[in-house]
Motif scaffolding. Structure first.
Motif, PDB file in Angstrom:
ATOM      1  N   MET A  65       0.818  -1.222   0.000  1.00 30.92           N
ATOM      2  CA  MET A  65       0.000   0.000   0.000  1.00 30.92           C
ATOM      3  C   MET A  65       0.852   1.273   0.000  1.00 30.92           C
ATOM      4  SD  MET A  65      -1.151   0.946   3.790  1.00 30.92           S
ATOM      5  CE  MET A  65      -0.716   2.611   3.367  1.00 30.92           C
ATOM      6  N   THR A  66       2.143   1.118   0.301  1.00 34.83           N
ATOM      7  CA  THR A  66       2.978   2.314   0.333  1.00 34.83           C
ATOM      8  C   THR A  66       3.711   2.476  -0.991  1.00 34.83           C
ATOM      9  OG1 THR A  66       4.768   1.002   1.271  1.00 34.83           O
ATOM     10  CG2 THR A  66       3.369   2.165   2.821  1.00 34.83           C
ATOM     11  N   ILE A  67       3.860   3.734  -1.385  1.00 33.30           N
ATOM     12  CA  ILE A  67       4.616   4.026  -2.604  1.00 33.30           C
ATOM     13  C   ILE A  67       5.895   4.680  -2.117  1.00 33.30           C
ATOM     14  CG2 ILE A  67       4.659   5.404  -4.713  1.00 33.30           C
ATOM     15  CD1 ILE A  67       1.529   5.124  -4.606  1.00 33.30           C
ATOM     16  N   ASN A  68       7.012   4.011  -2.329  1.00 27.99           N
ATOM     17  CA  ASN A  68       8.230   4.423  -1.628  1.00 27.99           C
ATOM     18  C   ASN A  68       9.179   5.311  -2.439  1.00 27.99           C
ATOM     19  OD1 ASN A  68       7.998   1.122  -0.438  1.00 27.99           O
ATOM     20  ND2 ASN A  68       7.612   2.911   0.813  1.00 27.99           N
ATOM     21  N   VAL A  69       8.676   5.849  -3.549  1.00 27.30           N
ATOM     22  CA  VAL A  69       9.550   6.675  -4.391  1.00 27.30           C
ATOM     23  C   VAL A  69      10.219   7.783  -3.578  1.00 27.30           C
ATOM     24  CG1 VAL A  69       9.566   8.316  -6.317  1.00 27.30           C
ATOM     25  CG2 VAL A  69       8.038   6.345  -6.362  1.00 27.30           C
ATOM     26  N   SER A  70      11.512   7.904  -3.735  1.00 27.91           N
ATOM     27  CA  SER A  70      12.218   9.007  -3.078  1.00 27.91           C
ATOM     28  C   SER A  70      13.500   9.256  -3.844  1.00 27.91           C
ATOM     29  CB  SER A  70      12.549   8.650  -1.629  1.00 27.91           C
ATOM     30  OG  SER A  70      13.046   9.799  -0.965  1.00 27.91           O
ATOM     31  N   GLU A  71      14.051  10.443  -3.731  1.00 27.38           N
ATOM     32  CA  GLU A  71      15.377  10.708  -4.285  1.00 27.38           C
ATOM     33  C   GLU A  71      15.959  11.929  -3.588  1.00 27.38           C
ATOM     34  OE1 GLU A  71      14.974  12.984  -8.352  1.00 27.38           O
ATOM     35  OE2 GLU A  71      13.524  11.363  -8.325  1.00 27.38           O
ATOM     36  N   PHE A  72      17.281  12.074  -3.676  1.00 25.59           N
ATOM     37  CA  PHE A  72      17.901  13.253  -3.071  1.00 25.59           C
ATOM     38  C   PHE A  72      17.390  14.500  -3.785  1.00 25.59           C
ATOM     39  CE2 PHE A  72      20.947   9.849  -2.102  1.00 25.59           C
ATOM     40  CZ  PHE A  72      20.983  10.007  -0.725  1.00 25.59           C
ATOM     41  N   SER A 101      11.172  14.129   9.510  1.00 23.21           N
ATOM     42  CA  SER A 101      10.809  13.646   8.181  1.00 23.21           C
ATOM     43  C   SER A 101       9.831  12.491   8.419  1.00 23.21           C
ATOM     44  CB  SER A 101      12.084  13.172   7.457  1.00 23.21           C
ATOM     45  OG  SER A 101      11.758  12.499   6.265  1.00 23.21           O
ATOM     46  N   ALA A 102       8.541  12.795   8.293  1.00 21.56           N
ATOM     47  CA  ALA A 102       7.515  11.899   8.842  1.00 21.56           C
ATOM     48  C   ALA A 102       7.193  10.698   7.952  1.00 21.56           C
ATOM     49  CB  ALA A 102       6.246  12.695   9.125  1.00 21.56           C
ATOM     50  N   ALA A 103       7.600  10.755   6.706  1.00 27.34           N
ATOM     51  CA  ALA A 103       7.405   9.586   5.826  1.00 27.34           C
ATOM     52  C   ALA A 103       8.656   9.519   4.966  1.00 27.34           C
ATOM     53  CB  ALA A 103       6.147   9.754   4.984  1.00 27.34           C
ATOM     54  N   CYS A 104       9.747   9.069   5.585  1.00 27.30           N
ATOM     55  CA  CYS A 104      11.090   9.290   5.026  1.00 27.30           C
ATOM     56  C   CYS A 104      11.477   8.283   3.958  1.00 27.30           C
ATOM     57  CB  CYS A 104      12.115   9.271   6.146  1.00 27.30           C
ATOM     58  SG  CYS A 104      12.340   7.625   6.890  1.00 27.30           S
ATOM     59  N   SER A 105      10.677   7.252   3.759  1.00 28.53           N
ATOM     60  CA  SER A 105      10.998   6.206   2.792  1.00 28.53           C
ATOM     61  C   SER A 105      12.440   5.711   3.002  1.00 28.53           C
ATOM     62  CB  SER A 105      10.759   6.712   1.364  1.00 28.53           C
ATOM     63  OG  SER A 105      10.957   5.667   0.457  1.00 28.53           O
ATOM     64  N   THR A 131      10.966   8.866  10.231  1.00 32.48           N
ATOM     65  CA  THR A 131      10.093   7.718  10.497  1.00 32.48           C
ATOM     66  C   THR A 131       9.326   7.331   9.228  1.00 32.48           C
ATOM     67  OG1 THR A 131       8.270   9.162  11.159  1.00 32.48           O
ATOM     68  CG2 THR A 131       9.704   8.378  12.914  1.00 32.48           C
ATOM     69  N   ASP A 132       8.855   6.123   9.214  1.00 30.04           N
ATOM     70  CA  ASP A 132       8.018   5.648   8.106  1.00 30.04           C
ATOM     71  C   ASP A 132       7.264   4.430   8.616  1.00 30.04           C
ATOM     72  OD1 ASP A 132       8.226   6.117   4.769  1.00 30.04           O
ATOM     73  OD2 ASP A 132       7.259   4.271   5.446  1.00 30.04           O
ATOM     74  N   LEU A 133       6.080   4.185   8.073  1.00 28.73           N
ATOM     75  CA  LEU A 133       5.369   3.003   8.563  1.00 28.73           C
ATOM     76  C   LEU A 133       5.890   1.724   7.934  1.00 28.73           C
ATOM     77  CD1 LEU A 133       3.191   1.893   6.279  1.00 28.73           C
ATOM     78  CD2 LEU A 133       1.831   3.752   7.135  1.00 28.73           C
ATOM     79  N   ASP A 134       6.684   1.843   6.884  1.00 26.60           N
ATOM     80  CA  ASP A 134       7.165   0.670   6.161  1.00 26.60           C
ATOM     81  C   ASP A 134       8.567   0.280   6.676  1.00 26.60           C
ATOM     82  OD1 ASP A 134       8.245  -1.071   4.269  1.00 26.60           O
ATOM     83  OD2 ASP A 134       7.253  -0.086   2.593  1.00 26.60           O
ATOM     84  N   GLU A 135       8.620  -0.849   7.397  1.00 26.60           N
ATOM     85  CA  GLU A 135       9.876  -1.282   8.033  1.00 26.60           C
ATOM     86  C   GLU A 135      10.976  -1.556   7.003  1.00 26.60           C
ATOM     87  OE1 GLU A 135      10.552  -1.757  11.252  1.00 26.60           O
ATOM     88  OE2 GLU A 135       8.562  -1.317  12.048  1.00 26.60           O
ATOM     89  N   ASN A 136      10.577  -2.024   5.812  1.00 16.26           N
ATOM     90  CA  ASN A 136      11.592  -2.379   4.810  1.00 16.26           C
ATOM     91  C   ASN A 136      12.365  -1.152   4.344  1.00 16.26           C
ATOM     92  OD1 ASN A 136      10.786  -5.077   4.800  1.00 16.26           O
ATOM     93  ND2 ASN A 136       9.124  -4.624   3.379  1.00 16.26           N
ATOM     94  N   VAL A 137      11.626  -0.059   4.080  1.00 13.43           N
ATOM     95  CA  VAL A 137      12.342   1.139   3.619  1.00 13.43           C
ATOM     96  C   VAL A 137      13.163   1.747   4.754  1.00 13.43           C
ATOM     97  CG1 VAL A 137      10.947   1.779   1.624  1.00 13.43           C
ATOM     98  CG2 VAL A 137      10.257   2.589   3.871  1.00 13.43           C
ATOM     99  N   LEU A 138      12.639   1.637   5.980  1.00 12.65           N
ATOM    100  CA  LEU A 138      13.395   2.180   7.123  1.00 12.65           C
ATOM    101  C   LEU A 138      14.740   1.479   7.276  1.00 12.65           C
ATOM    102  CD1 LEU A 138      11.142   2.808  10.239  1.00 12.65           C
ATOM    103  CD2 LEU A 138      12.448   4.450   8.890  1.00 12.65           C
TER     104      LEU A 138
HETATM  105  C1  LIG Z   1       6.399   8.669  -1.987  1.00 10.30           C
HETATM  106  S1  LIG Z   1       7.289   8.270  -0.494  1.00 10.30           S
HETATM  107  C2  LIG Z   1       7.982   9.853  -0.160  1.00 10.30           C
HETATM  108  C3  LIG Z   1       9.303   9.796   0.563  1.00 10.30           C
HETATM  109  C4  LIG Z   1       9.930  11.139   0.909  1.00 10.30           C
HETATM  110  N1  LIG Z   1       9.085  11.897   1.845  1.00 10.30           N
HETATM  111  C5  LIG Z   1      10.207  11.957  -0.332  1.00 10.30           C
HETATM  112  O1  LIG Z   1       9.430  12.879  -0.625  1.00 10.30           O
HETATM  113  O2  LIG Z   1      11.198  11.678  -1.009  1.00 10.30           O
HETATM  114  C6  LIG Z   1       5.948   8.140   0.667  1.00 10.30           C
HETATM  115  C7  LIG Z   1       6.314   7.412   1.947  1.00 10.30           C
HETATM  116  O3  LIG Z   1       5.251   7.604   2.862  1.00 10.30           O
HETATM  117  C8  LIG Z   1       5.123   6.433   3.659  1.00 10.30           C
HETATM  118  N2  LIG Z   1       3.772   6.451   4.245  1.00 10.30           N
HETATM  119  C9  LIG Z   1       2.601   6.303   3.597  1.00 10.30           C
HETATM  120  N3  LIG Z   1       1.571   6.386   4.463  1.00 10.30           N
HETATM  121  C10 LIG Z   1       2.127   6.629   5.682  1.00 10.30           C
HETATM  122  C11 LIG Z   1       1.587   6.808   6.990  1.00 10.30           C
HETATM  123  N4  LIG Z   1       0.265   6.758   7.177  1.00 10.30           N
HETATM  124  N5  LIG Z   1       2.448   7.029   8.016  1.00 10.30           N
HETATM  125  C12 LIG Z   1       3.796   7.067   7.820  1.00 10.30           C
HETATM  126  N6  LIG Z   1       4.375   6.900   6.606  1.00 10.30           N
HETATM  127  C13 LIG Z   1       3.544   6.675   5.565  1.00 10.30           C
HETATM  128  C14 LIG Z   1       5.383   5.313   2.677  1.00 10.30           C
HETATM  129  O4  LIG Z   1       5.809   4.127   3.320  1.00 10.30           O
HETATM  130  C15 LIG Z   1       6.459   5.927   1.781  1.00 10.30           C
HETATM  131  O5  LIG Z   1       7.750   5.513   2.184  1.00 10.30           O
END
Ligand SMILES: C[S@@+](CC[C@H](N)C(=O)[O-])C[C@H]1O[C@@H](n2cnc3c(N)ncnc32)[C@H](O)[C@@H]1O
Length: 148
Positions: A65-72, A101-105, A131-138
């Motif tokens: 359910m998570t989309i983990n796209v990220s880049e510098f 960084s609340a969804a740091c991927s 932090t991130d809810l996805d343990e694999n990306v963390l």
């Molecule tokens: C598209 S990535 C963006 C990563 C980074 N913030 C960036 O902009 O490069 C979105 C991240 O949000 C996380 N995510 C999605 N829903 C979340 C939630 N409810 N709480 C915490 N993290 C969440 C996903 O696991 C994913 O790693």
């Protein structure tokens, strides 16, 4: 069936605290339907039963359910705004900055913040929580190894 997806959303919220209603419905529904069909389930209701009882199924669901796209420096313009308009002001008024960084991927976002700030202040004056809810990306973020 729309009611079944709504029920699934309610159940997932109770079980995990995640509100799937906040995500784009069509896209999320397609991702999850293709996942459960691949695993041999026929409905969200049937799929949820196993999510509840089998940690492996729950983890796979969270991963999908998570989309983990990220880049510098992703969305470079926003980093410019952060640096020019926000960070300078914050640094002028605070002794120590705390950043979340609340969804740091996979970590590129908090490391980008660290790189930007390292040009402005000694790094011991800032604290970055990622932090991130996805343990694999963390796990990958903690490793901190990236392709050149
Ligand atoms: C598209 S990535 C963006 C990563 C980074 N913030 C960036 O902009 O490069 C979105 C991240 O949000 C996380 N995510 C999605 N829903 C979340 C939630 N409810 N709480 C915490 N993290 C969440 C996903 O696991 C994913 O790693």
């Amino acid at each position: 069936m729309p009611q079944e997806y709504e029920e699934f959303i309610r159940n997932i919220k109770m079980l995990t605290g995640i509100d799937l209603a906040l995500y784009k419905e069509g896209q999320m529904k397609r991702r999850l339907t293709s996942l459960y069909e691949k695993r041999g389930y026929h409905s969200f209701r049937e799929y949820y039963k196993d999510i509840q009882t089998n940690p492996g199924v729950l983890n796979e669901f969270l991963d999908r359910m998570t989309i983990n796209v990220s880049e510098f420096y992703r969305n470079a313009k926003r980093w410019e705004v952060l640096e020019r308009k926000i960070l300078h002001g914050l640094l002028a008024s605070k002794k120590k900055l705390k950043i979340w960084s609340a969804a740091c991927s996979t970590g590129e976002e908090p490391y980008t913040i660290a790189m930007i700030l390292s040009n402005l202040v000694p790094l011991n004056q800032i604290e970055i929580l990622a932090t991130d809810l996805d343990e694999n990306v963390l796990a990958r973020a903690k490793l901190g190894i990236y392709p050149e």
